[in-house]
Write a protein that holds these residues in place. Structure first.
Motif: not given
Lengths: 179, 438
Positions: A87-94, A115-126, A154-158
């Motif tokens: 996975l990429p090491l950067e994501g966004k706060i969902h 936080i739930l992290v969403e990654f670009k082009n990854i369907n499910r979060a972390f 906070m939401i959408g922050r990298t």
């Protein structure tokens, strides 16, 4: 120590005292209970191994290419096996919350940010912890803030994945910080 | 498939701790209430019962494995068949549906569903830890596992997507605590203001202590029968029984990990239009897909074509936020309109003064939700909760609230059909059951 921690300390073992006070004829005793589980990560083991190398491994379906940020051996969309996916090491706060209370194990860490992290082009979060600069005390700021403002902030922050130096083979070997 | 009826129910008073009663004794009290309600001696009822289903969530709280058989034994129901149902917060709702299946399948004519939880056996923070063990213990729990934190993240997203406010959530707390003033079984009756709710201790932003139900000790029991069972019991007790028919059951599931919730299309109810939701990623973490699936199948089975043909709902309000989210899952309003649904007063009792202003007086009480006070104010002894809802709904449909509560303030005047809704952690298991007065 923040207000709620003080409160918890104050109420510690209050329940037992209260019960004894209210029901003098009833025998109430403390029974300790402790377990050391031999816990296997089984088919998810590689995820925990790779945390030591500073890598975050998710899963990708071999059949339909659906992607999961939290690893799983089989795809929930089609049932086919998955392969490992770095996975990429950067994501966004969902979404996020500041926990000011919690289970016993985490009381000493309150307040802490989930936080739930969403990654670009990854369907499910972390799911992870957001660790912040202690001096800035973002946790307390978010606790006091108007909740709508807090969401906006906070939401959408990298966020960026960080890895513990001394890994314990736990999900907390990875955590996130604001970029 | 046989018709299934509920003919009696009993609940203990829910409270923080019942140290003077074992879990067996609490269930026995609920059982004895049923005997009294039916004018039967315990022995007469025991002889009639074909079997039972037990409902309790946590072996950790009970500090006892196989607690179910100890109840069966204590009630004098051995050697009749029994088994345990477990599905987190939805344990009671699932148990009720399992008892329904025993009757509907024709296996039994008379089946007892009983449930309990003894959460006072540990301090609240240990209880929070036990409950959090019902999240993935490898990937979720160690991060700071705390159910109120999970629900806080869910409602945070609901607020972000739809503009739901903390004041709307506080109004749910006001409603349910105030309703409970008239329910003698409730643990936490209270008159609250929005300021009270917001000024109570912050637990996990944006949820405060008064947005969240408490831990409780308590038990509940329900008696389900088919027509043959009903006749048998009427013959023994020598009176006609006001039975309530179970006309629809539905249940659904979702992923254990919140992080694994997909973002796809809304599962539509028959009266909904896909166009309404063209930009909504569903369920994400803002909605409970399992609740939608459960409601949809229960409505289909009960042939409900308009949610307002149901006259009241007892739903799983472990959080004020989840009550709002559940209005939407159950189709009482569109997704995103749950907050407005509160402001309009549709879910409030029409005859109670909440010290709140509603825009249109005539719309208040369109479909009272949690007239009993719900989990927020009645308490939430997990295994008993779903059965408690069934008992309260049963009394509503029998129009016997006055008899059981000692006052009729909470009696929904036009109660002909009612829905009960039981929900496990973050919406992993959800059940909806529809009942109708005969």
């Amino acid at each position: 120590m923040n207000a709620i921690n003080k409160n918890i300390k104050k109420t510690k073992s209050n329940l037992l005292d209260k019960i004894r006070g209210k029901y003098p004829d009833i025998i109430v005793k403390i029974d300790p209970y402790h377990i050391d589980y031999i816990n296997s990560y089984a088919e998810d083991s590689l995820f925990f191994q790779k945390l030591q190398e500073g890598k975050l491994m998710g899963s990708k379906c071999e059949n339909c290419s659906y992607t999961f940020a939290t690893p799983r051996g089989y795809c929930t969309e089609c049932g086919a096996p998955t392969e490992w996916l770095e996975l990429p090491l950067e994501g966004k706060i969902h979404t996020f919350t500041v926990c000011n209370f919690g289970g016993e194990e985490f009381l000493k860490e309150c307040p802490y940010i989930l936080i739930l992290v969403e990654f670009k082009n990854i369907n499910r979060a972390f799911l992870s912890r957001l660790t912040t600069d202690k001096k800035k005390n973002l946790e307390n700021e978010l606790l006091k803030m108007n909740q709508r403002e807090a969401s906006k902030l906070m939401i959408g922050r990298t966020v960026k994945a960080q890895f513990k130096k001394n890994c314990e083979n736990k999900i907390t070997d990875v955590y996130f910080v604001l970029k | 498939m046989k018709n299934v009826y509920m003919i009696s129910g009993g609940v203990t008073k829910f409270q923080k701790a019942h140290p003077n009663k074992s879990f067996r004794k609490m269930v026995k009290e609920a059982f004895d209430y049923i005997c009294k309600d039916l004018d039967m001696e315990p022995k007469q009822l025991i002889n009639c019962i074909d079997g039972s289903v037990a409902s309790y969530f946590s072996d950790h709280f009970a500090k006892q494995l196989m607690a179910g058989i100890m109840i069966q034994d204590f009630l004098g129901l051995c050697p009749k068949p029994s088994f345990r149902t477990e599905g987190g917060g939805a344990t009671g709702g699932l148990c009720f549906q399992n008892a329904w299946k025993e009757i509907a399948s024709g296996r039994m004519d008379i089946c007892l569903a009983y449930g309990f939880e003894t959460m006072s056996r540990v301090e609240t923070w240990k209880g929070n830890e036990f409950i959090a063990l019902a999240s993935d213990t490898n990937f979720d729990f160690p991060v700071g596992g705390f159910y109120s934190g999970y629900y806080a993240m869910m409602v945070r997203r609901h607020m972000y997507e739809f503009g739901t406010t903390i004041e709307q959530m506080a109004k749910v707390s006001i409603k349910n605590h105030k309703n409970a003033m008239y329910n003698p079984y409730a643990q936490h009756p209270a008159e609250l203001t929005i300021a009270d709710v917001r000024n109570s201790e912050m637990v996990a932003t944006p949820l405060t202590r008064l947005d969240i139900c408490t831990m409780s000790d308590g038990a509940a029991a329900c008696l389900l029968v088919n027509e043959k069972g009903l006749k048998k019991i009427e013959k023994i007790c020598g009176k006609s029984i006001k039975a309530v028919k179970i006309i629809g059951i539905g249940s659904g599931t979702d992923t254990m990990r919140l992080s694994d919730r997909p973002r796809g299309k809304v599962i539509l109810l028959p009266w909904e239009d896909e166009k309404t939701y063209k930009n909504l990623e569903y369920p994400g973490v803002h909605s409970f897909r399992a609740g939608r699936v459960a409601a949809k199948s229960a409505y289909e089975m009960a042939k409900i074509e308009n949610p307002f043909s149901v006259n009241f709902v007892e739903l799983h309000d472990a959080y004020t936020s989840s009550e709002i989210q559940t209005y939407e899952d159950m189709g009482l309003c569109q997704y995103g309109q749950g907050g407005n649904f509160v402001d309009e007063g549709y879910a409030f009792m029409p005859n109670i003064d909440y010290k709140l202003i509603f825009p249109n007086k005539n719309d208040r009480g369109l479909i009272p939700v949690n007239p009993s006070g719900g989990l927020l104010a009645c308490g939430h002894p997990v295994g008993a909760t779903g059965l408690m809802q069934a008992v309260f709904a049963f009394w509503q449909l029998q129009h016997s609230i006055n008899k059981h509560f000692g006052n009729d303030t909470l009696q929904v005047r036009n109660a002909k059909k009612g829905a009960i809704h039981s929900h496990a952690g973050t919406g992993t298991y959800v059940t909806v059951t529809i009942m109708e007065a005969c």
